[in-house]
Design a protein around this motif. Structure first.
Motif, PDB file in Angstrom:
ATOM      1  N   LYS A 273       0.823  -1.206   0.000  1.00  0.00           N
ATOM      2  CA  LYS A 273       0.000   0.000   0.000  1.00  0.00           C
ATOM      3  C   LYS A 273       0.862   1.263   0.000  1.00  0.00           C
ATOM      4  O   LYS A 273       0.528   2.263  -0.661  1.00  0.00           O
ATOM      5  CB  LYS A 273      -0.914  -0.011   1.228  1.00  0.00           C
ATOM      6  N   GLU A 274       1.983   1.228   0.707  1.00  0.00           N
ATOM      7  CA  GLU A 274       2.874   2.386   0.737  1.00  0.00           C
ATOM      8  C   GLU A 274       3.613   2.547  -0.585  1.00  0.00           C
ATOM      9  O   GLU A 274       3.853   3.659  -1.031  1.00  0.00           O
ATOM     10  CB  GLU A 274       3.863   2.236   1.899  1.00  0.00           C
ATOM     11  N   LYS A 275       3.984   1.422  -1.199  1.00  0.00           N
ATOM     12  CA  LYS A 275       4.679   1.463  -2.490  1.00  0.00           C
ATOM     13  C   LYS A 275       3.673   1.135  -3.595  1.00  0.00           C
ATOM     14  O   LYS A 275       3.718   0.062  -4.216  1.00  0.00           O
ATOM     15  CB  LYS A 275       5.831   0.465  -2.504  1.00  0.00           C
ATOM     16  N   SER A 276       2.774   2.029  -3.822  1.00  0.00           N
ATOM     17  CA  SER A 276       1.707   1.777  -4.791  1.00  0.00           C
ATOM     18  C   SER A 276       2.229   1.717  -6.226  1.00  0.00           C
ATOM     19  O   SER A 276       1.568   1.158  -7.108  1.00  0.00           O
ATOM     20  CB  SER A 276       0.635   2.864  -4.685  1.00  0.00           C
ATOM     21  N   ASP A 277       3.412   2.285  -6.496  1.00  0.00           N
ATOM     22  CA  ASP A 277       3.967   2.303  -7.852  1.00  0.00           C
ATOM     23  C   ASP A 277       4.790   1.062  -8.167  1.00  0.00           C
ATOM     24  O   ASP A 277       5.246   0.909  -9.304  1.00  0.00           O
ATOM     25  CB  ASP A 277       4.843   3.548  -8.044  1.00  0.00           C
ATOM     26  N   SER A 278       4.993   0.196  -7.174  1.00  0.00           N
ATOM     27  CA  SER A 278       5.846  -0.977  -7.377  1.00  0.00           C
ATOM     28  C   SER A 278       4.986  -2.189  -7.738  1.00  0.00           C
ATOM     29  O   SER A 278       4.202  -2.668  -6.917  1.00  0.00           O
ATOM     30  CB  SER A 278       6.652  -1.269  -6.102  1.00  0.00           C
ATOM     31  N   PRO A 279       5.105  -2.716  -8.952  1.00  0.00           N
ATOM     32  CA  PRO A 279       4.315  -3.913  -9.305  1.00  0.00           C
ATOM     33  C   PRO A 279       4.771  -5.154  -8.546  1.00  0.00           C
ATOM     34  O   PRO A 279       3.970  -6.051  -8.278  1.00  0.00           O
ATOM     35  CB  PRO A 279       4.546  -4.048 -10.811  1.00  0.00           C
ATOM     36  N   LYS A 282       3.046  -5.324  -5.221  1.00  0.00           N
ATOM     37  CA  LYS A 282       1.640  -5.706  -5.364  1.00  0.00           C
ATOM     38  C   LYS A 282       1.501  -7.206  -5.577  1.00  0.00           C
ATOM     39  O   LYS A 282       0.586  -7.841  -5.031  1.00  0.00           O
ATOM     40  CB  LYS A 282       1.026  -4.943  -6.539  1.00  0.00           C
TER      41      LYS A 282
END
Length: 845
Positions: A273-279, A282
């Motif tokens: 959630k904190e690293k929303s740009d990291s696929p 996810k």
């Protein structure tokens, strides 16, 4: 039902003792198994002590498990590398007893680096298949499995097959011991070397994750590795335990590994959630959520069974805390609140944003399973050593739901409110007086909605408070009840019921009940005077007007031989409540009683772990008079060095310096300066020297005195402001002046509504002094705001300085202009009464 429960527990412990004895004999008297045998014998003796003579005779005369007395083959759970799930259903297609198979290991297996992982098998397959059981290990027969399952509380018959875990090789155990030593030393040249070691260990664990987790010598190493492994590695490990989650959750060693692995899931979700740009994050979070839901799916049919399991209950508690939204302290905590029935760490719905919908649905499944459990299970879980804490964790989930109907239904089910009232009330009283059941009642009182709380109070406590307060176990729920009272009427009812039993509560050492009662009176500002009167009657019946006698009886020594705790904790808590939260007059009487004590008593009180808080409350109390505070400070003259070197007395010395006037601060600083070397030898002494600014006093004494004088003037100016507001209070004015409205607005910006009310009423003289305990008096409001003098002074100093400067500037032409504006203002008002409508003549200049 309790008799049946005791008999079943004794029979189960007897069977465990027999298994331990046989395992010890077959292992050629191994030391580890000897300790297990001794523990099993002690548990069985404790269970026998609870039985009556008739129950003992029935236990001894019980038929042997195999009918004719044949010795069934028993497998000891502590044998390394093997575990049989005895909760599985027996195979009805095979009526013959399973035979013991022995074989020698093949050369190909001996040379392989690791054995097979978990191998599913059944009682029928054990007869037909060769090589599924290690040589020298016996498998229990069907009669023993049936006998073991008969003692499970509401245990469903499962269709899963028994599972066998292969033994871990000795060289593998030695390898993991070396890994543990290396990780504990943490002597790595760089983080890359540490990560490389973790990668190698995780690669070595592939194919034997469950056997390593269940092994006594490797489980601790696996836990340590999982705590330091990456999120992706932990998720992969958790996914490899599929189909064996229930088996490992009920194992003595593997349950700890399961808790550690599950506790890493919230961190993976939060990181994504904190690293929303990291696929990548996810993907790891999605895999973690799937692995968590898959593990819970395997436990879906065993929730109630795990409540009563010694090891599985801890796994369920970890799962519940994860579903509440907690991300830390998931393993190894003492309780849901950090203590007995505490409300700390209450779940917040905003913390569950990182959980998926499937994960949130697991919590609802657990609640539904609890509600649908049988009456015998619900009755047993409240008194059970393992099931009670699980239910308490579930009750902490009520704030997560918007509607109170879920909480009301579960509480009604736990207390049997749907059945006959007499049986439900009898069951509730048994919970109150039970050592374990009282914890459940405390949690119910802490989380119950208002309507349910009132019902619990009316049916369970009303009219019984005095007897319950004196009970060794029920007094804790009474304290929780007084802590969570919802309105003033309930406080008055409880006070009326307990006021005539104050002396009995003191004699029975139930000061915790009295403390909670005083807290409730202070919270709702009712019955404070009556409470003080009853305290005087109970503590000093011969002299009810003596403040000194009240303090001596309340703060008397507790009889503890520890040097850091010589006063009763609950007595000091009651004194702090009176000093900080009671009416100003009542707090002043308590402060006078403390100030009238001898110096030796005050010094001992200030250096006590709990008594130091009383001294701090007396010196900082808004209701205590200045004379009482000065008297306490003067009593410590010449003793400030003794206070400074004590870790508790140093706080009292700091409070004395902060409260003292300029003269007393000067001789306190001088006294500390004379013994600076002694104070500098201790950490608390160094802090005291810094807080009192002794170095600044030694180098620049004149500047030090000027700063203190300036601060004293600020306080005096603040006092003058309040004195002026008191004089204005006598005048009847219909509207507020612009200056008064400005003062209220400035006070509101500093302290919010409470400060606005107190400060605004002092500024306008609008305090109602005839309201008694329900209103704050002007003196109390003034002293409460003195502590904020330094913050408010910067605003009001500008107004005062402008007023002082205006008369000097308004000379000459400016003064004439002022007169001219006044005359022009009068002309606009129209004719005055004296002139009777004629315009006023202008004076010649």
């Amino acid at each position: 039902r309790r008799q049946k429960w005791r008999m079943e527990e004794a029979a189960e412990l007897k069977l465990s003792l027999k298994r331990a004895r046989k395992a010890w004999k077959r292992s050629k008297q191994d030391k580890g198994l000897k300790a297990a045998l001794k523990a099993a014998r002690l548990r069985f003796q404790e269970a026998k002590a609870k039985l009556t003579s008739d129950e003992l005779a029935e236990l001894e005369s019980a038929p042997k498990k195999n009918g004719k007395g044949s010795k069934g083959k028993v497998k000891k759970e502590e044998v390394p590398g093997f575990f049989i799930d005895r909760k599985g259903a027996k195979d009805s297609s095979k009526k013959t007893k399973p035979k013991k198979r022995k074989r020698k290991p093949k050369k190909s297996e001996a040379s392989s680096p690791r054995g097979d992982e978990l191998e599913p098998t059944s009682s029928t397959a054990l007869d037909s298949a060769n090589g599924d059981v290690k040589e020298g290990v016996e498998v229990e027969d069907e009669g023993e499995i049936e006998h073991r399952a008969s003692f499970e509380v509401d245990a469903p018959v499962l269709d899963e097959k028994p599972t066998v875990i292969r033994e871990v090789r000795s060289d593998t155990i030695l390898y993991f011991r070396n890994v543990t030593e290396t990780l504990e030393k943490n002597d790595f040249p760089s983080e890359e070397d540490k990560a490389l070691l973790i990668d190698n260990v995780m690669e070595e664990m592939q194919g034997q994750e469950a056997s390593l987790a269940a092994n006594k010598g490797c489980s601790a190493s696996v836990e340590l590795v999982l705590k330091q492994a990456s999120d992706a590695q932990v998720v992969k490990y958790l996914g490899s335990l599929k189909k064996y989650v229930h088996l490992l959750a009920t194992d003595r060693c593997a349950s700890h590994v399961m808790q550690t692995a599950l506790a890493r899931v919230p961190g993976c979700l939060k990181a994504a959630k904190e690293k929303s740009d990291s696929p990548e994050a996810k993907e790891v979070a999605k895999a973690a959520a799937d692995a968590f839901c898959s593990a819970c799916k395997e436990l879906e049919a065993h929730w109630i069974d795990l409540f009563f399991d010694r090891y599985g209950s801890h796994v369920v508690r970890t799962i519940v805390k994860i579903l509440q939204g907690h991300t830390s302290n998931l393993v190894g905590t003492k309780g849901p609140g950090g203590g007995r029935g505490g409300r700390k760490g209450a779940p917040n719905p905003a913390k569950r944003d990182h959980l998926t919908r499937k994960m949130k649905a697991v919590l609802e499944d657990i609640l539904v399973a609890t509600t649908k459990a049988s009456d015998e299970t619900i009755e047993a879980v409240g008194f059970h050593l393992n099931g009670g804490p699980v239910i308490q964790h579930l009750l902490d989930c009520f704030p997560l739901f918007r509607e109170d109907i879920i909480a009301e239904k579960l509480i009604a089910r736990l207390l049997f409110w749907g059945g006959p009232e007499e049986e439900a009330d009898t069951y509730f009283q048994s919970l109150l007086t039970d050592r374990r059941g009282s914890h459940l009642v405390e949690k119910l009182l802490a989380v119950a909605p208002d309507t349910t709380f009132s019902k619990i109070y009316t049916r369970g406590f009303r009219g019984k408070l005095s007897s319950l307060a004196l009970h060794p176990s029920a007094n804790f729920p009474v304290q929780r009840l007084l802590e969570n009272l919802r309105d003033k009427a309930q406080v008055q009812l409880c006070f009326d019921e307990l006021k005539d039993h104050m002396s009995e509560l003191f004699q029975g050492h139930r000061l915790g009940v009295i403390w909670r009662l005083t807290e409730a009176c202070a919270k709702y500002e009712t019955r404070q005077r009556d409470c003080m009167r009853e305290l005087r009657k109970a503590l000093s019946p011969g002299d009810t007007s003596s403040n000194s006698a009240l303090v001596n009886s309340l703060l008397g020594p507790s009889g503890n031989t520890n040097s850091y705790r010589r006063f009763d904790i609950m007595g000091t808590a009651i004194a702090q409540t009176v000093l900080r939260k009671f009416d100003a007059k009542l707090a002043s009487s308590m402060a006078r009683g403390i100030a009238s004590q001898e110096t030796s008593f005050l010094l001992e009180l200030a250096c006590d772990s709990s008594g130091s808080h009383v001294m701090d409350a007396a010196l900082a109390s808004p209701g205590a008079s200045v004379k009482s505070k000065q008297q306490i400070i003067d009593a410590f003259k010449g003793k400030f060095v003794d206070l400074g070197v004590d870790k508790y007395g140093s706080f009292c010395a700091q409070r004395c310096y902060a409260t003292a006037d300029l003269t007393r601060k000067k001789w306190i600083a001088q006294e500390l300066l004379d013994s600076r070397a002694k104070l500098s030898a201790t950490q608390c002494g160094l802090i005291l020297l810094s807080r009192c600014r002794v170095d600044h006093y030694a180098s620049k004494q004149v500047e030090w005195e000027q700063e203190l004088t300036q601060q004293q003037r600020k306080l005096e100016m603040f006092d003058d402001f309040f004195d002026g507001s008191k004089k204005k209070a006598g005048k009847k004015t219909k509207t507020k002046s612009l200056q008064e409205e400005e003062n209220e607005r400035k006070a509101a910006t500093l302290g919010g509504k409470d400060t606005e009310d107190a400060f605004g009423k002092l500024a306008t003289g609008a305090f109602d002094k005839n309201d008694g305990d329900s209103k704050i008096s002007s003196v109390k409001g003034k002293r409460a705001l003195e502590s904020r003098a330094l913050e408010i002074e910067d605003i009001f100093r500008e107004d005062v300085l402008e007023k002082k400067k205006k008369p000097k500037k308004e000379k000459g032409s400016k003064l004439g202009k002022g007169k001219k504006r006044k005359s022009e203002k009068d002309n606009h008002k129209g004719p005055s009464k004296k002139s009777k409508g004629k315009p006023k003549k202008k004076k010649k200049t």
